[in-house]
Design a protein around this motif. Structure first.
Motif, PDB file in Angstrom:
ATOM      1  N   VAL A   1       1.045  -1.217   0.130  1.00  0.00           N
ATOM      2  CA  VAL A   1      -0.007   0.090  -0.091  1.00  0.00           C
ATOM      3  C   VAL A   1       0.681   1.421   0.190  1.00  0.00           C
ATOM      4  CG1 VAL A   1      -2.104  -1.425   1.072  1.00  0.00           C
ATOM      5  CG2 VAL A   1      -0.496   0.384   2.145  1.00  0.00           C
ATOM      6  N   ALA A   2       0.031   2.216  -0.031  1.00  0.00           N
ATOM      7  CA  ALA A   2       1.045   3.981  -0.537  1.00  0.00           C
ATOM      8  C   ALA A   2       1.130   3.856   1.070  1.00  0.00           C
ATOM      9  CB  ALA A   2       0.264   4.754  -1.180  1.00  0.00           C
ATOM     10  N   ALA A   3       2.430   4.976   1.414  1.00  0.00           N
ATOM     11  CA  ALA A   3       2.974   4.518   2.508  1.00  0.00           C
ATOM     12  C   ALA A   3       2.459   5.936   2.907  1.00  0.00           C
ATOM     13  CB  ALA A   3       5.047   5.047   2.707  1.00  0.00           C
ATOM     14  N   MET A   4       2.365   7.155   2.237  1.00  0.00           N
ATOM     15  CA  MET A   4       1.743   8.277   1.895  1.00  0.00           C
ATOM     16  C   MET A   4       1.453   8.207   0.802  1.00  0.00           C
ATOM     17  SD  MET A   4       5.296  10.165   1.087  1.00  0.00           S
ATOM     18  CE  MET A   4       6.182   9.782  -0.175  1.00  0.00           C
ATOM     19  N   PRO A   5       0.264   9.989   0.873  1.00  0.00           N
ATOM     20  CA  PRO A   5      -0.313  10.481  -0.248  1.00  0.00           C
ATOM     21  C   PRO A   5       0.304  10.531  -1.794  1.00  0.00           C
ATOM     22  CG  PRO A   5      -0.581  11.539   1.078  1.00  0.00           C
ATOM     23  CD  PRO A   5       0.467  10.524   1.758  1.00  0.00           C
ATOM     24  N   GLY A   6      -0.003  10.544  -2.144  1.00  0.00           N
ATOM     25  CA  GLY A   6       0.998  10.917  -3.558  1.00  0.00           C
ATOM     26  C   GLY A   6       0.267  10.740  -5.437  1.00  0.00           C
ATOM     27  N   THR A   7       1.373  11.302  -6.107  1.00  0.00           N
ATOM     28  CA  THR A   7       1.217  10.820  -7.260  1.00  0.00           C
ATOM     29  C   THR A   7       2.093   9.756  -8.119  1.00  0.00           C
ATOM     30  OG1 THR A   7       0.170  13.197  -7.890  1.00  0.00           O
ATOM     31  CG2 THR A   7       0.965  11.981  -9.754  1.00  0.00           C
ATOM     32  N   VAL A   8       1.519   8.519  -8.886  1.00  0.00           N
ATOM     33  CA  VAL A   8       2.196   7.761  -9.013  1.00  0.00           C
ATOM     34  C   VAL A   8       2.799   8.299  -9.948  1.00  0.00           C
ATOM     35  CG1 VAL A   8       1.940   5.425 -10.545  1.00  0.00           C
ATOM     36  CG2 VAL A   8       0.836   6.076  -8.361  1.00  0.00           C
ATOM     37  N   GLU A   9       3.944   8.300 -10.476  1.00  0.00           N
ATOM     38  CA  GLU A   9       4.611   8.877 -10.893  1.00  0.00           C
ATOM     39  C   GLU A   9       5.899   8.344 -12.128  1.00  0.00           C
ATOM     40  OE1 GLU A   9       8.057  12.434 -11.726  1.00  0.00           O
ATOM     41  OE2 GLU A   9       6.573  12.845  -9.700  1.00  0.00           O
ATOM     42  N   LYS A  10       6.145   6.740 -11.837  1.00  0.00           N
ATOM     43  CA  LYS A  10       6.323   6.275 -12.800  1.00  0.00           C
ATOM     44  C   LYS A  10       6.007   4.865 -12.452  1.00  0.00           C
ATOM     45  CE  LYS A  10       9.159   5.444 -16.976  1.00  0.00           C
ATOM     46  NZ  LYS A  10       8.759   6.083 -17.615  1.00  0.00           N
ATOM     47  N   LEU A  11       5.306   4.170 -13.386  1.00  0.00           N
ATOM     48  CA  LEU A  11       5.874   2.257 -13.401  1.00  0.00           C
ATOM     49  C   LEU A  11       6.800   1.493 -14.096  1.00  0.00           C
ATOM     50  CD1 LEU A  11       1.776   1.688 -13.384  1.00  0.00           C
ATOM     51  CD2 LEU A  11       2.952   1.783 -10.906  1.00  0.00           C
ATOM     52  N   PHE A  12       7.678   0.935 -14.089  1.00  0.00           N
ATOM     53  CA  PHE A  12       8.662   1.134 -14.216  1.00  0.00           C
ATOM     54  C   PHE A  12       9.061  -0.492 -13.963  1.00  0.00           C
ATOM     55  CE2 PHE A  12      13.517   2.092 -14.916  1.00  0.00           C
ATOM     56  CZ  PHE A  12      13.359   1.885 -15.967  1.00  0.00           C
ATOM     57  N   GLU A  13      10.152  -0.697 -15.089  1.00  0.00           N
ATOM     58  CA  GLU A  13      11.035  -3.344 -15.151  1.00  0.00           C
ATOM     59  C   GLU A  13      11.619  -2.628 -15.125  1.00  0.00           C
ATOM     60  OE1 GLU A  13       9.262  -5.475 -14.695  1.00  0.00           O
ATOM     61  OE2 GLU A  13       6.888  -4.871 -14.366  1.00  0.00           O
ATOM     62  N   SER A  14      12.557  -2.817 -14.230  1.00  0.00           N
ATOM     63  CA  SER A  14      14.329  -2.866 -14.145  1.00  0.00           C
ATOM     64  C   SER A  14      14.956  -4.169 -14.195  1.00  0.00           C
ATOM     65  CB  SER A  14      14.633  -1.932 -13.656  1.00  0.00           C
ATOM     66  OG  SER A  14      15.056  -2.191 -12.243  1.00  0.00           O
ATOM     67  N   ALA A  15      16.391  -4.619 -14.391  1.00  0.00           N
ATOM     68  CA  ALA A  15      16.912  -5.127 -13.930  1.00  0.00           C
ATOM     69  C   ALA A  15      17.238  -5.830 -12.955  1.00  0.00           C
ATOM     70  CB  ALA A  15      17.698  -6.260 -14.885  1.00  0.00           C
ATOM     71  N   GLU A  16      17.303  -4.524 -11.705  1.00  0.00           N
ATOM     72  CA  GLU A  16      17.251  -4.904 -10.218  1.00  0.00           C
ATOM     73  C   GLU A  16      15.961  -5.212  -9.226  1.00  0.00           C
ATOM     74  OE1 GLU A  16      19.070  -1.911 -12.503  1.00  0.00           O
ATOM     75  OE2 GLU A  16      20.485  -3.305 -12.535  1.00  0.00           O
ATOM     76  N   GLY A  17      14.945  -3.938 -10.094  1.00  0.00           N
ATOM     77  CA  GLY A  17      13.746  -3.664  -9.487  1.00  0.00           C
ATOM     78  C   GLY A  17      12.653  -4.234  -9.520  1.00  0.00           C
ATOM     79  N   GLY A  18      12.949  -5.126 -10.789  1.00  0.00           N
ATOM     80  CA  GLY A  18      11.818  -5.755 -11.187  1.00  0.00           C
ATOM     81  C   GLY A  18      10.787  -4.879 -11.237  1.00  0.00           C
ATOM     82  N   THR A  19       9.335  -5.435 -11.342  1.00  0.00           N
ATOM     83  CA  THR A  19       7.974  -4.181 -11.367  1.00  0.00           C
ATOM     84  C   THR A  19       8.645  -3.061 -10.337  1.00  0.00           C
ATOM     85  OG1 THR A  19       7.220  -6.592 -11.949  1.00  0.00           O
ATOM     86  CG2 THR A  19       5.548  -4.667 -11.243  1.00  0.00           C
ATOM     87  N   THR A  20       8.633  -1.778 -10.428  1.00  0.00           N
ATOM     88  CA  THR A  20       8.624  -0.471  -9.726  1.00  0.00           C
ATOM     89  C   THR A  20       7.664  -0.073 -10.089  1.00  0.00           C
ATOM     90  OG1 THR A  20      10.066   0.363 -11.265  1.00  0.00           O
ATOM     91  CG2 THR A  20      11.663  -1.107  -9.740  1.00  0.00           C
TER      92      THR A  20
END
Length: 189
Positions: free
Chosen positions: A89-108
């Motif tokens: 869940v969201a730790a604080m309110p905010g705007t989803v700025e980026k949904l991103f797939e990376s080798a290190e972070g995976g689904t982020t």
């Protein structure tokens, strides 16, 4: 002195006074902040206390892994262990700025606080919450995704890699300075 001369002198004095007052105003505005100026407020100042971003995990269950060594760097985040599929869940309110797939972070996912000064980073997600998209404003506690082990995380230890970054004006979602989220999630100042 003639009447015209007095009028011209009066106008000249007014112009000089106006110019001098503008100079003082600009100098005051450009003066650097004193060295003892307080730092920008923590996310909790504008958003209330941070919520532990993994459902069912209590603050006292968290471990401070922020300074733990990783291959070639310091962790710069905390890992919150939980079974695969546990809601994130969201730790604080905010705007989803980026949904991103990376080798290190995976689904982020990257969420920016309403004042723009903070970005929360959620990595190794198993997937995103239904309807989550870039540009969406979410409340604190809103679904972001599920705990997983995508990217370079081990299948034996599904977890949420949670990072918090302090942002300067104009910085992009991947920039900023890492701030240890552990004391903020534990409610320690």
């Amino acid at each position: 002195m003639t009447r015209f001369g007095r009028l011209f002198l009066g106008l000249l004095i007014l112009v000089v006074i106006a110019f001098a007052s503008m100079l003082r105003w600009q100098q005051a505005e450009e003066a650097p902040a004193p060295a003892s100026a307080p730092p920008p407020p923590a996310p909790m100042a504008s958003a209330g206390p941070l919520t532990v971003p993994v459902a069912g995990v209590q603050p006292e269950q968290l471990a401070d892994t922020f300074r733990d060594p990783r291959t070639g760097h310091v962790h710069g985040a905390i890992d919150i262990m939980a079974p695969r599929g546990t809601p994130v869940v969201a730790a604080m309110p905010g705007t989803v700025e980026k949904l991103f797939e990376s080798a290190e972070g995976g689904t982020t996912a990257y969420l920016r606080s309403p004042d723009g000064r903070w970005v929360a980073y959620y990595a190794h997600l198993d997937g995103y919450a239904p309807g989550l998209r870039e540009g969406l404003y979410v409340q604190k506690g809103a679904p972001v995704g599920q705990v997983g082990f995508t990217g370079n995380a081990s299948a034996e230890g599904p977890h949420l890699h949670f990072a918090l970054k302090r942002m300067e004006p104009g910085e992009a979602w991947h920039e900023g300075r890492a701030v240890n989220p552990y004391p903020l999630l534990r409610g320690v100042r």
